[in-house]
Scaffold this motif. Structure first.
Motif, PDB file in Angstrom:
ATOM      1  N   LEU A  52      63.152  21.350  67.080  1.00 36.17           N
ATOM      2  CA  LEU A  52      63.415  20.148  65.962  1.00 36.17           C
ATOM      3  C   LEU A  52      62.308  19.893  65.501  1.00 36.17           C
ATOM      4  N   ASN A  53      61.437  19.773  65.894  1.00 39.53           N
ATOM      5  CA  ASN A  53      59.991  19.384  65.454  1.00 39.53           C
ATOM      6  C   ASN A  53      59.419  20.171  64.305  1.00 39.53           C
ATOM      7  N   ASP A  54      59.800  21.632  64.628  1.00 35.79           N
ATOM      8  CA  ASP A  54      59.381  22.494  63.452  1.00 35.79           C
ATOM      9  C   ASP A  54      60.086  22.632  62.425  1.00 35.79           C
ATOM     10  N   VAL A  55      61.420  22.331  62.480  1.00 37.23           N
ATOM     11  CA  VAL A  55      62.382  22.158  61.546  1.00 37.23           C
ATOM     12  C   VAL A  55      61.919  20.881  60.564  1.00 37.23           C
ATOM     13  N   LEU A  56      61.740  19.855  61.087  1.00 40.10           N
ATOM     14  CA  LEU A  56      61.172  18.604  60.285  1.00 40.10           C
ATOM     15  C   LEU A  56      59.780  18.953  59.612  1.00 40.10           C
ATOM     16  N   ASP A  57      58.862  19.578  60.434  1.00 46.28           N
ATOM     17  CA  ASP A  57      57.654  19.985  59.916  1.00 46.28           C
ATOM     18  C   ASP A  57      57.672  20.754  58.649  1.00 46.28           C
ATOM     19  N   HIS A  58      58.600  21.876  58.444  1.00 46.39           N
ATOM     20  CA  HIS A  58      59.106  22.753  57.525  1.00 46.39           C
ATOM     21  C   HIS A  58      59.345  21.688  56.336  1.00 46.39           C
ATOM     22  N   VAL A  59      60.320  21.112  56.476  1.00 45.21           N
ATOM     23  CA  VAL A  59      60.887  20.192  55.559  1.00 45.21           C
ATOM     24  C   VAL A  59      59.760  19.403  54.835  1.00 45.21           C
TER      25      VAL A  59
ATOM     26  N   TYR B  16      57.455  21.366  52.711  1.00 49.32           N
ATOM     27  CA  TYR B  16      58.377  21.958  51.442  1.00 49.32           C
ATOM     28  C   TYR B  16      58.124  20.493  50.251  1.00 49.32           C
ATOM     29  N   MET B  17      58.823  19.737  51.071  1.00 52.45           N
ATOM     30  CA  MET B  17      58.853  18.454  50.097  1.00 52.45           C
ATOM     31  C   MET B  17      57.496  17.915  49.720  1.00 52.45           C
ATOM     32  N   ASP B  18      56.513  17.729  50.518  1.00 52.32           N
ATOM     33  CA  ASP B  18      55.156  17.326  50.062  1.00 52.32           C
ATOM     34  C   ASP B  18      54.663  18.128  48.674  1.00 52.32           C
ATOM     35  N   ARG B  19      55.121  19.538  48.751  1.00 55.65           N
ATOM     36  CA  ARG B  19      54.676  20.220  47.674  1.00 55.65           C
ATOM     37  C   ARG B  19      55.280  20.098  46.202  1.00 55.65           C
ATOM     38  N   ARG B  20      56.322  19.433  46.358  1.00 51.35           N
ATOM     39  CA  ARG B  20      57.393  19.469  45.184  1.00 51.35           C
ATOM     40  C   ARG B  20      57.841  18.105  44.823  1.00 51.35           C
ATOM     41  N   THR B  21      57.086  17.074  45.414  1.00 53.79           N
ATOM     42  CA  THR B  21      57.471  15.622  45.052  1.00 53.79           C
ATOM     43  C   THR B  21      56.229  14.917  44.443  1.00 53.79           C
ATOM     44  N   SER B  22      56.487  13.663  43.804  1.00 49.05           N
ATOM     45  CA  SER B  22      55.375  13.106  43.386  1.00 49.05           C
ATOM     46  C   SER B  22      54.470  12.473  44.211  1.00 49.05           C
ATOM     47  N   LYS B  23      53.190  12.379  44.090  1.00 50.61           N
ATOM     48  CA  LYS B  23      52.240  11.820  44.992  1.00 50.61           C
ATOM     49  C   LYS B  23      52.607  10.495  45.538  1.00 50.61           C
ATOM     50  N   LYS B  24      53.229  10.149  44.606  1.00 53.45           N
ATOM     51  CA  LYS B  24      53.872   8.294  44.645  1.00 53.45           C
ATOM     52  C   LYS B  24      54.839   8.126  46.124  1.00 53.45           C
ATOM     53  N   VAL B  25      55.466   9.328  46.627  1.00 52.45           N
ATOM     54  CA  VAL B  25      56.491   9.167  47.402  1.00 52.45           C
ATOM     55  C   VAL B  25      55.640   9.795  48.551  1.00 52.45           C
ATOM     56  N   LYS B  26      55.658   9.090  49.856  1.00 53.03           N
ATOM     57  CA  LYS B  26      55.153   9.392  50.848  1.00 53.03           C
ATOM     58  C   LYS B  26      56.177   9.815  51.949  1.00 53.03           C
ATOM     59  N   MET B  27      56.005  11.078  52.535  1.00 51.28           N
ATOM     60  CA  MET B  27      56.989  11.348  53.955  1.00 51.28           C
ATOM     61  C   MET B  27      56.326  10.930  55.037  1.00 51.28           C
ATOM     62  N   VAL B  28      56.909  10.133  55.979  1.00 50.62           N
ATOM     63  CA  VAL B  28      56.569   9.836  57.243  1.00 50.62           C
ATOM     64  C   VAL B  28      57.578  10.274  58.205  1.00 50.62           C
ATOM     65  N   LYS B  29      56.796  11.130  59.531  1.00 49.09           N
ATOM     66  CA  LYS B  29      57.737  11.612  60.601  1.00 49.09           C
ATOM     67  C   LYS B  29      57.569  10.844  61.738  1.00 49.09           C
ATOM     68  N   GLN B  30      58.394  10.422  62.454  1.00 49.89           N
ATOM     69  CA  GLN B  30      58.180   9.507  63.645  1.00 49.89           C
ATOM     70  C   GLN B  30      59.210  10.300  64.799  1.00 49.89           C
ATOM     71  N   MET B  31      58.451  10.985  65.557  1.00 51.78           N
ATOM     72  CA  MET B  31      58.945  11.708  66.643  1.00 51.78           C
ATOM     73  C   MET B  31      58.374  11.665  67.785  1.00 51.78           C
ATOM     74  N   PRO B  32      59.286  11.950  68.944  1.00 50.45           N
ATOM     75  CA  PRO B  32      58.813  11.843  70.495  1.00 50.45           C
ATOM     76  C   PRO B  32      57.619  12.653  70.733  1.00 50.45           C
ATOM     77  N   ASN B  33      56.690  12.393  71.737  1.00 50.73           N
ATOM     78  CA  ASN B  33      55.609  13.329  71.956  1.00 50.73           C
ATOM     79  C   ASN B  33      55.946  14.540  72.288  1.00 50.73           C
ATOM     80  N   HIS B  34      57.002  14.770  73.139  1.00 52.62           N
ATOM     81  CA  HIS B  34      57.515  16.155  73.389  1.00 52.62           C
ATOM     82  C   HIS B  34      58.138  16.934  72.649  1.00 52.62           C
ATOM     83  N   ASP B  35      58.180  18.132  72.639  1.00 54.14           N
ATOM     84  CA  ASP B  35      59.162  18.887  71.750  1.00 54.14           C
ATOM     85  C   ASP B  35      60.375  19.054  72.072  1.00 54.14           C
ATOM     86  N   ILE B  36      61.379  18.829  71.174  1.00 55.38           N
ATOM     87  CA  ILE B  36      62.857  18.683  71.025  1.00 55.38           C
ATOM     88  C   ILE B  36      63.342  20.005  70.933  1.00 55.38           C
ATOM     89  N   ILE B  37      64.103  20.712  71.961  1.00 50.96           N
ATOM     90  CA  ILE B  37      64.405  22.084  71.712  1.00 50.96           C
ATOM     91  C   ILE B  37      66.079  21.564  71.724  1.00 50.96           C
TER      92      ILE B  37
END
Length: 388
Positions: free
Chosen positions: A246-253, A256-277
């Protein structure tokens, strides 16, 4: 639209028909019940007169007809009380008692209730009215059944209408699914040829202009188109979920979104320290998160804001929250956001969230819903997925 109108008309016809049947049944039953009550009252008056004749009988009285009238009452419950209110006789009562005394006591209670309901006939045995008997009678089993019957019939009609409407809605949903599947597969098919052509042109450009910095970006966009076509081709089939990070899926999103959205919009991710399979179809589930993120960007209308992807990993479930600081959703619209065709944007078909729900619920056996939303402050969507 025609299908929706036709189904709406059929539902109206079913409801109106059910109402007419119910009203007609109640009216007919009421008339029959009233007539049967009058007949039973007349029978009891004759029976009471026979009791009066029996009590005043002498050696010259012919009791054959009197006894026949008394013995022919096999269906109407009747209790006879003397002038002191004591039970002297009763018949056709379904009383469960061990002794005669208990039976008389229960019959007396019923007689007092019938007296309060004025279901009694008083027979004077002398001219002064001091010696008399009260013949108390209850409704026969036939009359009780007739009273209850219309409500049973009403319940049957109601069940029929509910089942019929459910069948119509299921038919409508099935037809919509077929249209969606056909449209998706046709879209994937139509995209396939030009994408293959673009991939070939990109490879030629790489060979002829290996130093050009724009060609790798073009290659990424073509690969993106291929991924989109692949997603459309899987709509309607049953994709097999596989253990996915799931970490990789969210990283891909986020990438992708960072390259195609305005710099005014900030993407923030809050994940547990471990990898979620978790068992996912990666490409389809990635599209769900992308769709929610794009809707969040649209909700900000070009203003600065934050899109937060937060994940909670519990023992049996994973919760994925997609929050934004956009314009929010009105309370009256929250129930409709996943309905096909519903949109508050000037552009778009209103199919994104409907497809997202289908991917989450039908393909991944999870849930997606609006966790909370406040106009002017933002919205939070929640996706629940079972682990294992």
């Amino acid at each position: 639209m025609q299908l929706t109108d036709r189904i709406r008309q059929v539902k109206i016809i079913l409801v109106v028909t059910a109402i007419l049947i119910a009203v007609g049944s109640l009216l007919v039953s009421n008339l029959l019940t009233r007539d049967l009550k009058a007949q039973e009252r007349n029978k009891m008056e004759v029976w009471a007169e026979a009791m009066r004749t029996l009590n005043k009988a002498d050696e010259n009285t012919d009791l054959n007809l009197v006894l026949k009238v008394l013995n022919d009452n096999n269906d109407i419950p009747v209790i006879v009380l003397d002038a002191d209110g004591e039970v002297t006789d009763f018949r056709n009562l379904h009383i469960k008692a061990n002794t005669r005394k208990d039976s008389v006591r229960q019959a007396g209670k019923l007689a007092r209730r019938l007296m309060e309901q004025q279901q009694n006939i008083r027979i004077n045995l002398d001219d002064r009215g001091k010696d008399y008997i009260d013949v108390c009678y209850d409704e026969s089993l036939m009359l009780r059944r007739l009273t209850v019957y219309p409500f049973v019939q009403l319940g049957v009609v109601l069940i029929f209408v509910v089942v019929a409407i459910f069948a119509l809605l299921t038919s409508k949903r099935s037809e919509q699914n077929k249209v969606w599947v056909g449209l998706s597969k046709e879209t994937a098919h139509q995209l396939g040829t030009p994408i293959s052509s673009l991939m070939a042109w990109v490879e030629m450009l790489k060979e002829n202009y290996p130093e050009d910095e724009l060609i790798p970006e073009m290659d990424k966009d073509v690969s993106r188109l291929q991924l989109i076509a692949d997603r459309f081709s899987k709509i309607g089939s049953v994709p097999e979920p596989v253990p996915t990070s799931l970490n990789d899926v969210l990283d891909h999103v986020i990438s992708y979104m960072d390259r195609r959205t305005s710099k005014k919009v900030k993407m923030v991710k809050q994940m547990p320290n471990h990898d979620i399979i978790i068992n996912l179809n990666g490409s389809l589930f990635e599209w769900v998160i992308e769709n929610l993120s794009k809707n969040a960007v649209d909700a900000m209308s070009g203003d600065a804001g934050i899109i937060k992807l937060r994940v909670e990993d519990n023992q049996n479930k994973v919760f994925i929250y997609v929050s934004d600081t956009g314009k929010g959703i009105r309370k009256k619209d929250i129930a409709n956001v996943f309905r096909p065709g519903f949109t508050t944007k000037k552009r778009g078909w209103g199919l994104g969230l409907s497809l997202a729900r289908r991917i989450v619920e039908e393909y991944h056996h999870g849930r997606i819903y609006v966790k909370n939303s406040e106009v002017g402050k933002g919205t939070t969507f929640c996706i629940e997925l079972n682990k294992g």
